[in-house]
Design a protein around this motif. Structure first.
Motif, PDB file in Angstrom:
ATOM      1  N   THR A  93     -19.581  -1.940   3.523  1.00  0.00           N
ATOM      2  CA  THR A  93     -18.523  -1.301   4.303  1.00  0.00           C
ATOM      3  C   THR A  93     -17.143  -1.726   3.806  1.00  0.00           C
ATOM      4  N   ILE A  94     -16.957  -3.029   3.628  1.00  0.00           N
ATOM      5  CA  ILE A  94     -15.669  -3.539   3.149  1.00  0.00           C
ATOM      6  C   ILE A  94     -15.380  -3.046   1.731  1.00  0.00           C
ATOM      7  N   LEU A 130     -16.489  -0.316   0.244  1.00  0.00           N
ATOM      8  CA  LEU A 130     -16.156   1.118   0.273  1.00  0.00           C
ATOM      9  C   LEU A 130     -14.733   1.341   0.759  1.00  0.00           C
ATOM     10  N   LEU A 131     -14.357   0.619   1.808  1.00  0.00           N
ATOM     11  CA  LEU A 131     -13.017   0.784   2.373  1.00  0.00           C
ATOM     12  C   LEU A 131     -11.946   0.393   1.352  1.00  0.00           C
ATOM     13  N   ILE A 132     -12.172  -0.699   0.650  1.00  0.00           N
ATOM     14  CA  ILE A 132     -11.206  -1.156  -0.354  1.00  0.00           C
ATOM     15  C   ILE A 132     -11.101  -0.144  -1.499  1.00  0.00           C
ATOM     16  N   THR A 161      -9.479   3.209  -0.334  1.00  0.00           N
ATOM     17  CA  THR A 161      -8.052   2.984  -0.085  1.00  0.00           C
ATOM     18  C   THR A 161      -7.286   2.902  -1.402  1.00  0.00           C
ATOM     19  N   PHE A 190      -5.928   5.014   2.761  1.00  0.00           N
ATOM     20  CA  PHE A 190      -6.660   4.220   3.755  1.00  0.00           C
ATOM     21  C   PHE A 190      -7.339   5.118   4.781  1.00  0.00           C
ATOM     22  N   GLY A 223     -10.607   6.375   3.709  1.00  0.00           N
ATOM     23  CA  GLY A 223     -11.655   5.352   3.808  1.00  0.00           C
ATOM     24  C   GLY A 223     -12.227   5.277   5.212  1.00  0.00           C
ATOM     25  N   ILE A 224     -11.337   5.344   6.203  1.00  0.00           N
ATOM     26  CA  ILE A 224     -11.795   5.327   7.598  1.00  0.00           C
ATOM     27  C   ILE A 224     -12.663   6.553   7.879  1.00  0.00           C
ATOM     28  N   LEU A 252     -16.128   6.089   6.272  1.00  0.00           N
ATOM     29  CA  LEU A 252     -16.945   5.132   7.019  1.00  0.00           C
ATOM     30  C   LEU A 252     -17.408   5.729   8.348  1.00  0.00           C
TER      31      LEU A 252
END
Length: 206
Positions: A161-162, A164-166, A169, A174, A177-178, A181
């Motif tokens: 999860t982290i 993918l978000l990084i 983004t 960003f 990314g949200i 997820l």
């Protein structure tokens, strides 16, 4: 040539409602089981702990030998053996157990945790149906294995999860990314609800 137009965005409220209802039903069943002091999902022995029994029955070889004259395939013979064994297990309240016929024509049974006396009684009943039985192996799998697997799975989910978000983004924005997820979370909730409603066994492969 006529083209088909699927109005996914226009009908989004309908799809949101269907997903919400499906997820709500699945989680309602899990909460209900929790209040009744039952496992919220149908965990297999990988998570709950249980017994494995490996037996060899003399009657199995005869069944395979007679397969040609009865015009049956090996897979049909295996299905018949599994149904016979499951019929025995139903009498002990273990009808949901996993049953497998190995390449050596042995019967592998995976049940919830039961005592050794009950295991022997099961083998005796199988012997009455399939001829004399030899117990080749009888093991106990502790639930600690399940705890380790669940902990490892949670750490993997957190790390992915982290990551993918990084990445999203950095590559896009960003908010994208949200959104990604949220989409993955929706898919996971749908699968969990599906497993809850249909009482699918939660094993390592699941």
């Amino acid at each position: 040539m006529r083209t088909l137009n699927f109005k996914f965005i226009e009908k989004r409220n309908l799809w949101f409602a269907i997903s919400a209802v499906f997820i709500a039903v699945g989680f309602f069943l899990m909460i209900q089981r929790a209040f009744n002091m039952q496992p919220v999902l149908n965990y297999g022995i990988d998570f709950m702990g249980g017994n494995t029994i490996l037996v060899k029955a003399d009657g199995i070889n005869k069944l395979y030998a007679d397969a040609v004259s009865q015009k049956k395939t090996p897979s049909q013979i295996n299905i018949g053996i599994i149904e016979t064994v499951r019929g025995v297990l139903v009498g002990f309240g273990l009808g949901e157990s996993a049953i497998q016929i190995t390449d050596d024509k042995e019967i592998l049974i995976k049940t919830i945790q039961v005592d050794q006396i009950k295991n022997k009684e099961i083998c005796e009943k199988i012997g009455e149906q399939l001829g004399p039985v030899e117990i080749l192996e009888m093991d106990f799998i502790g639930p600690s294995i399940g705890k380790e697997l669940k902990t490892a799975a949670l750490w993997i989910i957190l790390f992915v999860t982290i990551a993918l978000l990084i990445y999203i983004t950095w590559r896009f924005e960003f908010v994208f990314g949200i959104g990604a997820l949220a989409s993955l979370l929706h898919d996971a909730l749908i699968v969990i609800s599906f497993a809850s409603i249909l009482n699918v066994e939660i094993s390592t492969s699941f």
